[in-house]
Design a protein around this motif. Structure first.
Motif, short mmCIF file in Angstrom:
data_model
loop_
_atom_site.label_atom_id
_atom_site.label_comp_id
_atom_site.label_asym_id
_atom_site.label_seq_id
_atom_site.Cartn_x
_atom_site.Cartn_y
_atom_site.Cartn_z
N PRO A 104 26.70 53.07 38.87
CA PRO A 104 27.12 52.77 40.35
C PRO A 104 27.66 51.24 40.43
N PHE A 105 28.56 51.11 40.76
CA PHE A 105 28.72 49.86 41.48
C PHE A 105 29.52 49.60 42.28
N ILE A 106 29.58 48.57 43.33
CA ILE A 106 30.61 48.55 44.76
C ILE A 106 31.26 46.77 44.76
N LEU A 107 32.09 46.79 45.17
CA LEU A 107 33.03 45.72 45.71
C LEU A 107 32.43 44.81 46.59
N VAL A 108 32.31 44.05 46.97
CA VAL A 108 31.05 43.03 47.93
C VAL A 108 32.76 41.59 48.07
N GLU A 109 32.02 40.68 49.76
CA GLU A 109 33.31 39.88 49.82
C GLU A 109 32.82 38.55 49.08
N GLU A 110 33.70 37.49 48.70
CA GLU A 110 32.99 36.28 48.16
C GLU A 110 32.47 36.08 48.77
N ARG A 111 31.14 35.35 48.13
CA ARG A 111 30.36 33.74 48.15
C ARG A 111 29.99 34.38 49.43
N ARG A 112 29.23 36.04 49.38
CA ARG A 112 28.46 36.62 50.61
C ARG A 112 27.96 37.68 49.91
N SER A 113 26.18 38.03 50.56
CA SER A 113 25.49 39.14 49.94
C SER A 113 25.95 40.08 50.18
N PRO A 114 25.57 40.86 49.59
CA PRO A 114 26.04 43.07 49.77
C PRO A 114 25.49 43.02 51.16
N GLN A 115 24.93 42.85 51.55
CA GLN A 115 24.79 43.46 52.55
C GLN A 115 25.39 42.67 53.90
N SER A 116 26.58 41.31 53.48
CA SER A 116 27.40 41.38 55.18
C SER A 116 28.57 42.39 54.83
N GLY A 117 29.00 43.02 53.95
CA GLY A 117 29.83 44.32 53.65
C GLY A 117 30.25 44.19 52.17
N TYR A 118 30.24 45.51 51.95
CA TYR A 118 30.57 45.99 50.62
C TYR A 118 31.31 47.39 50.98
N VAL A 119 31.67 47.99 49.55
CA VAL A 119 32.26 49.20 49.57
C VAL A 119 32.30 49.59 48.27
N ILE A 120 31.87 50.92 48.24
CA ILE A 120 31.54 52.14 46.86
C ILE A 120 32.88 52.22 46.63
N VAL A 121 32.62 52.28 45.18
CA VAL A 121 33.38 52.58 44.17
C VAL A 121 33.65 54.13 43.99
N ASN A 122 34.22 54.79 43.63
CA ASN A 122 34.23 56.10 42.98
C ASN A 122 34.94 56.08 42.40
N MET A 123 34.33 56.16 40.94
CA MET A 123 35.18 56.51 39.77
C MET A 123 35.58 58.13 39.53
N GLU A 124 34.99 59.16 40.36
CA GLU A 124 35.34 60.66 39.59
C GLU A 124 37.22 60.67 39.84
N GLY A 125 37.02 61.68 38.43
CA GLY A 125 38.92 61.16 38.40
C GLY A 125 39.50 60.66 38.61
N SER A 126 39.57 59.41 38.14
CA SER A 126 39.97 58.30 37.38
C SER A 126 40.62 58.17 36.46
N ARG A 127 42.20 58.21 35.99
CA ARG A 127 42.63 57.80 34.82
C ARG A 127 43.35 56.96 34.69
N HIS A 128 42.92 55.72 36.18
CA HIS A 128 43.98 55.00 35.91
C HIS A 128 43.13 53.41 34.82
#
Length: 402
Positions: free
Chosen positions: A170-194
Motif C-alpha cells: 500500500p502506498f500514498i501520494l504526498v505533496e512535494e517537499r512536505r511531510s505526509p501528515q500535511s496531506g496525502y491521498v491513498i492510492v487504491n490499485m484494486e481493479g486497475s489494469r492501466h
C-alpha cells in the motif's frame, strides 16, 4: 525480396483482392469502425479530464467535503462520498510514499518488506516491484522448413514467452517537499489494469547455448530459444506521478481509484501533457477513420457494381441459352453430316472433341480451333474463354469454305 517472401506477398494480394476487392473493403471498413469508436471514447476522456480539477493532496479533504460528485463522476446513478460508493473525478500530482509513513510505524526500514519493497539486483526501494523473464525464440526456415512460410504469414518470426511477477505494498501520494501528515491521498490499485509508470532498474540479456536438439529444431524449421531476458522494474519512493481517478473519503482519509472510462490512472505526465496527448490521438483517430472509411466505401462500391454486372451477364446468357440450342439444331443436315462423317485431316480437327472439322472462329481473338457445336458450348459458359489463348470471347462466327 526472396522467393518465399514473393510467394507470401502473392498469396496475401490474392486474398485481399478476392471478389474484386470485397474482402479488402470489409477489412478497411472494420478498421474505420474501430477508429471511430476509439475516437469517440478518446474525445469523451479528453472532455472529462479537461473538466476535472487539478489539486494537491493537501487540498483533497476540503474539496471532497464541500463539493457534490454528480458532475465529474465516472460512475452512474447517485453517489455517496461518506461511504465510498461514489467519488469525484480529480487529478492529483504528488510524490510516491509508503502508506506506513502515516500509520504511526515510524521510520521505514530497508529490510522490512511489509513497508517497502527492495530490488534484489539494484537495492533500490519502491512500492511496486515487477520481475519479468522473457525467453526469446527465433524461427528459421531450415532445409526442410517450408511450412514456416505459411506460419510467417499469420505470425511474426520472432516470438517470446514471458513470465511476469508483480508485488506491491500500500502506498500514498504526498505533496512535494512536505511531510505526509500535511496531506496525502491513498492510492487504491484494486481493479486497475492501466499501465504503470515503472522505472527499469535491472536489464540483462543472457544468450542460450545451442545444443544438438537446437540444431535439429533449426534444421527442420521449428522455433528454438536464442536468449533469456531478465528485467526488473519498480515504482520508486519519491517519484513524482499524476493520479487520474475518482476520489472519495474512506474512513476519514481521501482515497483515489482508477476510472475504467479513462486511459490513464498513474502517469509521469502532467494534466497539460495528458490533454495534449489525448488531443493528438483524437486527430489521428479521426483522420484514420475518415480515410479508411472512404477507401472502404469506394472499394466495396466497386466490388458491388462489378459483381452485379457479372450476375446480369450470367443471367442474360442463361436466358439466351435456349435460343442458342435452337439455333444449333437448325444447322443444315448436310453440313452436320459432313462434319460428323468423312475423312478429316488431323490438322483440321476440333481441339475439343477431336471428331469434327474446325468451323467456328472466336471473336475477338480470331482463333479457328473448334467445331460449331463445341464453340456454342463454350459460349454458354459463365466466363467463356478461348481454349488456345485463354482470352475472354464475346461470340463466334461460322466459317464457310469458298
Amino acid at each position: 525480396m526472396s522467393v518465399h517472401d514473393q510467394a507470401a506477398a502473392a498469396v496475401l494480394s490474392q486474398l485481399a483482392l478476392a471478389a474484386d476487392g470485397a474482402l479488402l473493403g470489409l477489412g478497411l471498413a472494420y478498421v474505420a469502425i474501430r477508429s471511430i469508436l476509439k475516437f469517440t471514447a478518446t474525445t469523451s476522456s479528453l472532455r472529462k479530464i479537461d473538466n476535472a480539477p487539478s489539486v494537491h493532496p493537501s487540498d483533497l479533504r476540503s474539496l471532497l467535503s464541500n463539493s457534490n460528485t454528480d458532475g465529474n463522476s465516472c460512475t452512474t446513478g447517485s453517489t455517496n462520498q461518506s461511504n465510498g460508493d461514489g467519488g469525484k473525478l480529480v487529478i492529483v500530482r504528488g510524490c510516491v510514499e509508503a502508506k506506513s509513513a502515516v500509520e504511526g510505524q515510524g521510520m521505514i526500514l530497508r529490510g522490512n518488506t511489509n513497508n517497502v519493497l527492495v530490488s534484489q539486483e539494484s537495492g533500490e526501494r519502491g512500492v511496486i516491484l515487477q520481475r519479468t523473464q522473457t525467453c526469446i525464440y527465433n524461427e528459421w526456415r531450415g532445409f526442410f522448413g517450408w511450412t514456416a512460410d505459411l506460419r510467417s504469414i499469420f505470425a511474426k518470426s520472432w516470438k517470446d514467452q514471458e513470465s511476469c511477477a508483480v508485488r506491491m505494498v500500500p502506498f500514498i501520494l504526498v505533496e512535494e517537499r512536505r511531510s505526509p501528515q500535511s496531506g496525502y491521498v491513498i492510492v487504491n490499485m484494486e481493479g486497475s489494469r492501466h499501465p504503470l509508470p515503472l522505472t527499469t532498474v535491472y536489464h540483462h540479456l543472457q544468450p542460450i547455448s545451442a545444443s544438438p536438439y537446437t540444431f535439429l529444431q533449426a534444421l527442420f524449421g521449428h522455433e528454438y530459444p536464442v536468449g533469456l531476458l531478465d528485467e526488473e522494474k519498480i515504482l520508486p519512493l519519491g517519484k513524482d506521478i499524476t493520479a487520474v481517478g475518482t476520489c472519495s473519503l474512506r474512513n476519514g482519509s481521501p482515497e483515489i481509484k482508477s476510472c475504467k472510462d479513462l486511459p490513464y490512472f498513474l502517469s509521469d505526465l502532467t494534466k497539460d501533457q495528458i490533454m495534449a496527448d489525448l488531443a493528438f490521438k483524437t486527430k489521428v483517430l479521426l483522420c484514420s477513420g475518415v480515410v479508411f472509411g472512404s477507401l472502404a466505401i469506394g472499394i466495396l462500391g466497386y466490388a458491388v457494381v462489378r459483381n452485379w454486372n457479372r450476375w446480369k451477364e450470367w443471367r442474360q446468357q442463361r436466358q439466351t441459352q435456349p435460343q442458342n440450342n435452337s439455333a444449333s439444331n437448325d444447322v443444315p443436315s448436310q453440313i452436320a453430316a459432313e462434319e460428323e462423317t468423312g475423312d478429316v485431316p488431323d490438322g483440321e480437327l476440333c481441339v475439343i472433341c477431336l471428331m469434327r472439322r474446325r468451323r467456328s472462329a472466336f471473336i475477338p481473338c480470331g482463333h479457328l480451333v473448334c467445331c460449331q457445336r463445341c464453340a456454342l458450348s463454350i459460349e454458354r459458359e459463365i466466363s467463356p474463354k478461348c481454349p488456345v489463348c485463354r482470352q475472354t470471347i464475346r461470340n463466334s462466327v461460322r466459317i464457310y469454305d469458298s
